[in-house]
Design a protein around this motif. Sequence first.
Motif, PDB file in Angstrom:
ATOM      1  N   SER A 144       0.888  -1.016   0.001  1.00  0.00           N
ATOM      2  CA  SER A 144      -0.088   0.007  -0.101  1.00  0.00           C
ATOM      3  C   SER A 144       0.885   1.272   0.036  1.00  0.00           C
ATOM      4  O   SER A 144       0.495   2.216  -0.528  1.00  0.00           O
ATOM      5  N   THR A 145       2.095   1.337   0.545  1.00  0.00           N
ATOM      6  CA  THR A 145       2.985   2.288   0.664  1.00  0.00           C
ATOM      7  C   THR A 145       4.468   1.825   0.599  1.00  0.00           C
ATOM      8  O   THR A 145       4.791   0.779   1.024  1.00  0.00           O
ATOM      9  N   ILE A 146       5.166   2.685  -0.122  1.00  0.00           N
ATOM     10  CA  ILE A 146       6.553   2.497  -0.412  1.00  0.00           C
ATOM     11  C   ILE A 146       7.179   3.581   0.520  1.00  0.00           C
ATOM     12  O   ILE A 146       6.874   4.792   0.025  1.00  0.00           O
ATOM     13  N   VAL A 147       8.147   3.394   1.334  1.00  0.00           N
ATOM     14  CA  VAL A 147       8.958   4.528   1.916  1.00  0.00           C
ATOM     15  C   VAL A 147      10.379   4.387   1.660  1.00  0.00           C
ATOM     16  O   VAL A 147      10.910   3.208   1.870  1.00  0.00           O
ATOM     17  N   PHE A 148      10.816   5.256   0.961  1.00  0.00           N
ATOM     18  CA  PHE A 148      12.507   5.378   0.338  1.00  0.00           C
ATOM     19  C   PHE A 148      13.113   6.146   1.405  1.00  0.00           C
ATOM     20  O   PHE A 148      12.801   7.658   1.475  1.00  0.00           O
ATOM     21  N   VAL A 149      14.273   5.877   2.109  1.00  0.00           N
ATOM     22  CA  VAL A 149      15.120   6.560   2.694  1.00  0.00           C
ATOM     23  C   VAL A 149      16.233   7.028   2.210  1.00  0.00           C
ATOM     24  O   VAL A 149      17.087   6.193   1.598  1.00  0.00           O
ATOM     25  N   ILE A 150      16.513   8.288   2.273  1.00  0.00           N
ATOM     26  CA  ILE A 150      17.858   8.708   1.844  1.00  0.00           C
ATOM     27  C   ILE A 150      18.467   9.472   2.862  1.00  0.00           C
ATOM     28  O   ILE A 150      17.961  10.305   3.612  1.00  0.00           O
ATOM     29  N   ASP A 151      19.990   9.048   2.910  1.00  0.00           N
ATOM     30  CA  ASP A 151      20.867   9.827   3.967  1.00  0.00           C
ATOM     31  C   ASP A 151      21.161  11.252   3.343  1.00  0.00           C
ATOM     32  O   ASP A 151      21.339  11.511   2.362  1.00  0.00           O
ATOM     33  N   ILE A 152      20.670  12.455   4.206  1.00  0.00           N
ATOM     34  CA  ILE A 152      20.855  13.724   3.647  1.00  0.00           C
ATOM     35  C   ILE A 152      22.206  14.122   3.399  1.00  0.00           C
ATOM     36  O   ILE A 152      22.402  14.752   2.730  1.00  0.00           O
ATOM     37  N   ARG A 153      23.292  13.338   3.765  1.00  0.00           N
ATOM     38  CA  ARG A 153      24.527  13.618   3.404  1.00  0.00           C
ATOM     39  C   ARG A 153      25.076  12.651   2.434  1.00  0.00           C
ATOM     40  O   ARG A 153      26.328  12.820   2.117  1.00  0.00           O
ATOM     41  N   ASP A 154      24.573  11.859   1.773  1.00  0.00           N
ATOM     42  CA  ASP A 154      24.789  10.839   0.991  1.00  0.00           C
ATOM     43  C   ASP A 154      25.041  11.356  -0.530  1.00  0.00           C
ATOM     44  O   ASP A 154      24.431  12.480  -0.653  1.00  0.00           O
ATOM     45  N   LEU A 155      25.939  10.710  -1.203  1.00  0.00           N
ATOM     46  CA  LEU A 155      25.845  11.172  -2.867  1.00  0.00           C
ATOM     47  C   LEU A 155      24.578  10.710  -3.338  1.00  0.00           C
ATOM     48  O   LEU A 155      24.019   9.769  -3.279  1.00  0.00           O
ATOM     49  N   TYR A 156      23.851  11.771  -4.083  1.00  0.00           N
ATOM     50  CA  TYR A 156      22.425  11.783  -4.377  1.00  0.00           C
ATOM     51  C   TYR A 156      22.241  10.885  -5.676  1.00  0.00           C
ATOM     52  O   TYR A 156      21.118  10.257  -5.824  1.00  0.00           O
ATOM     53  N   GLN A 157      23.245  10.507  -6.423  1.00  0.00           N
ATOM     54  CA  GLN A 157      23.059   9.818  -7.527  1.00  0.00           C
ATOM     55  C   GLN A 157      22.435   8.406  -7.565  1.00  0.00           C
ATOM     56  O   GLN A 157      21.469   8.203  -8.248  1.00  0.00           O
ATOM     57  N   HIS A 158      22.944   7.702  -6.609  1.00  0.00           N
ATOM     58  CA  HIS A 158      22.662   6.366  -6.660  1.00  0.00           C
ATOM     59  C   HIS A 158      21.168   6.151  -5.961  1.00  0.00           C
ATOM     60  O   HIS A 158      20.207   5.521  -6.394  1.00  0.00           O
ATOM     61  N   PRO A 159      21.085   6.812  -4.772  1.00  0.00           N
ATOM     62  CA  PRO A 159      19.786   6.819  -4.129  1.00  0.00           C
ATOM     63  C   PRO A 159      18.474   7.187  -4.917  1.00  0.00           C
ATOM     64  O   PRO A 159      17.390   6.575  -5.034  1.00  0.00           O
ATOM     65  N   VAL A 160      18.824   8.462  -5.759  1.00  0.00           N
ATOM     66  CA  VAL A 160      17.613   8.867  -6.772  1.00  0.00           C
ATOM     67  C   VAL A 160      17.261   7.882  -7.816  1.00  0.00           C
ATOM     68  O   VAL A 160      16.493   7.862  -8.195  1.00  0.00           O
ATOM     69  N   SER A 161      18.623   7.347  -8.532  1.00  0.00           N
ATOM     70  CA  SER A 161      18.163   6.543  -9.358  1.00  0.00           C
ATOM     71  C   SER A 161      17.651   5.230  -8.975  1.00  0.00           C
ATOM     72  O   SER A 161      16.446   4.879  -9.796  1.00  0.00           O
ATOM     73  N   LYS A 162      17.734   4.761  -7.654  1.00  0.00           N
ATOM     74  CA  LYS A 162      17.070   3.501  -7.507  1.00  0.00           C
ATOM     75  C   LYS A 162      15.648   3.973  -7.114  1.00  0.00           C
ATOM     76  O   LYS A 162      14.594   3.198  -7.297  1.00  0.00           O
ATOM     77  N   LEU A 163      15.471   5.237  -6.526  1.00  0.00           N
ATOM     78  CA  LEU A 163      13.969   5.616  -6.259  1.00  0.00           C
ATOM     79  C   LEU A 163      13.221   5.646  -7.693  1.00  0.00           C
ATOM     80  O   LEU A 163      11.930   5.241  -7.425  1.00  0.00           O
ATOM     81  N   VAL A 164      13.661   6.572  -8.558  1.00  0.00           N
ATOM     82  CA  VAL A 164      12.900   6.559  -9.871  1.00  0.00           C
ATOM     83  C   VAL A 164      12.661   5.106 -10.311  1.00  0.00           C
ATOM     84  O   VAL A 164      11.691   4.993 -10.925  1.00  0.00           O
ATOM     85  N   GLU A 165      13.616   4.264 -10.144  1.00  0.00           N
ATOM     86  CA  GLU A 165      13.311   2.877 -10.792  1.00  0.00           C
ATOM     87  C   GLU A 165      12.217   2.221 -10.111  1.00  0.00           C
ATOM     88  O   GLU A 165      11.189   1.680 -10.881  1.00  0.00           O
ATOM     89  N   PHE A 166      12.021   2.471  -8.818  1.00  0.00           N
ATOM     90  CA  PHE A 166      11.068   1.707  -8.111  1.00  0.00           C
ATOM     91  C   PHE A 166       9.779   2.454  -8.468  1.00  0.00           C
ATOM     92  O   PHE A 166       8.686   1.659  -8.693  1.00  0.00           O
ATOM     93  N   ILE A 167       9.770   3.920  -8.752  1.00  0.00           N
ATOM     94  CA  ILE A 167       8.484   4.442  -9.082  1.00  0.00           C
ATOM     95  C   ILE A 167       7.902   4.276 -10.411  1.00  0.00           C
ATOM     96  O   ILE A 167       6.767   3.909 -10.511  1.00  0.00           O
TER      97      ILE A 167
END
Length: 374
Positions: A87-110
């Motif tokens: 029913s819900t997907i919660v994606f957690v991103i470390d605010i100090r992380d390099l954003y390229q990999h988490p953003v790509s993975k989030l978009v892939e799941f969306i």
Amino acid sequence: MSSSSSAAISNGTIHRTKILFLGMRRSGKTSMLQVLFDDLPVKQTFYLEPTMRVAKHFIDTVIPLEIWDCPGNVTVDTLGASLADFSTIVFVIDIRDLYQHPVSKLVEFIVATCQINPDIHFEVFVHKAERLQEDDKIENFRQIHERVMDRLVDESPEFEQFPLNFHLTSIYDHSLREAFSRVLHKLIDSLPYLEELLNVFCSNTASPKAFLFDTSSKIHVATDTSPVDQATHNLCCDYLSMLNSFGPLYKSNSNDPRTSRVSPTPAPTPPPTATTSTPTSSTTPAGTPPLSSSSSPVPPSKPHFYPSAATSLSPSRPGTTLTYHLVTPHLALLALLPTTVYDMRRGLVEWNVVWFREGVREIWESGLRGVLES
């Protein structure tokens, strides 16, 4: 992870709302779940092992939940379940992380999820916010939001108005509980009825704000329709934490076994410094069989015990009083009341609490029967 309700309810005989927790390695998924639902001290989260495989946690709050904590390397193909089940997907991103990999993975799941289950709720927790100064925190949060939305638009113009919700969270304050509360609100079918009950209570008692809290996780499952003030929310969370800390030191004198089933753990009781009101009672709805001439007298059942507490927030008059009333085994009403109203019309306040409790219990039991039958 321990369940906050009866173990018999969580043995697979009940339909559970599934929430999928995703994120890169060391983003903080497991620690936030442990802090929320296992009451793990924040300092001990440093010693948690990385999640190596999908872990399923069964949580019983106002609705039964099944939360999947996934390792950082999980993909759509290796998840082991259909995205249509969640029913819900919660994606957690470390605010100090390099954003390229988490953003790509989030978009892939969306993109993958929208093809299978377009009605799913997507939430982004920008986590570990305590590590940055206020200005840097806001700037990083803005950059993450912009990068995610830009990547979605690059995938397809249809994602330009995609309902993606961002939350700034930390395990060191109540922002995590506030964010998860907003996630939970979208999954509670009975939320409008709970909000209306709180509106009626506030109107009848001159309360400026009231919350219905899950006592173990300190997540507010409903509130009245007035805006939520962050300071008031934090104050209620702190008061509930204090009651939970002192609760095991006290217990009811009632020996009724049915009372122990209603409250399997010692009910929270305020410390001596708080102004404690007289505990309210409600007669057990199960009636006693009628007596016949040949039957022996059956002693009346003892009333259920519902702890209540109150503390003054200001020594001056007129001031404000914060009140606590247990509603169900795992739900409590916390409300702000004018001190003059609480002192002079306490009977009227507790009368409204009794009717509020009856309404919430009817909604809660009706929903429980519904998920057991589904």
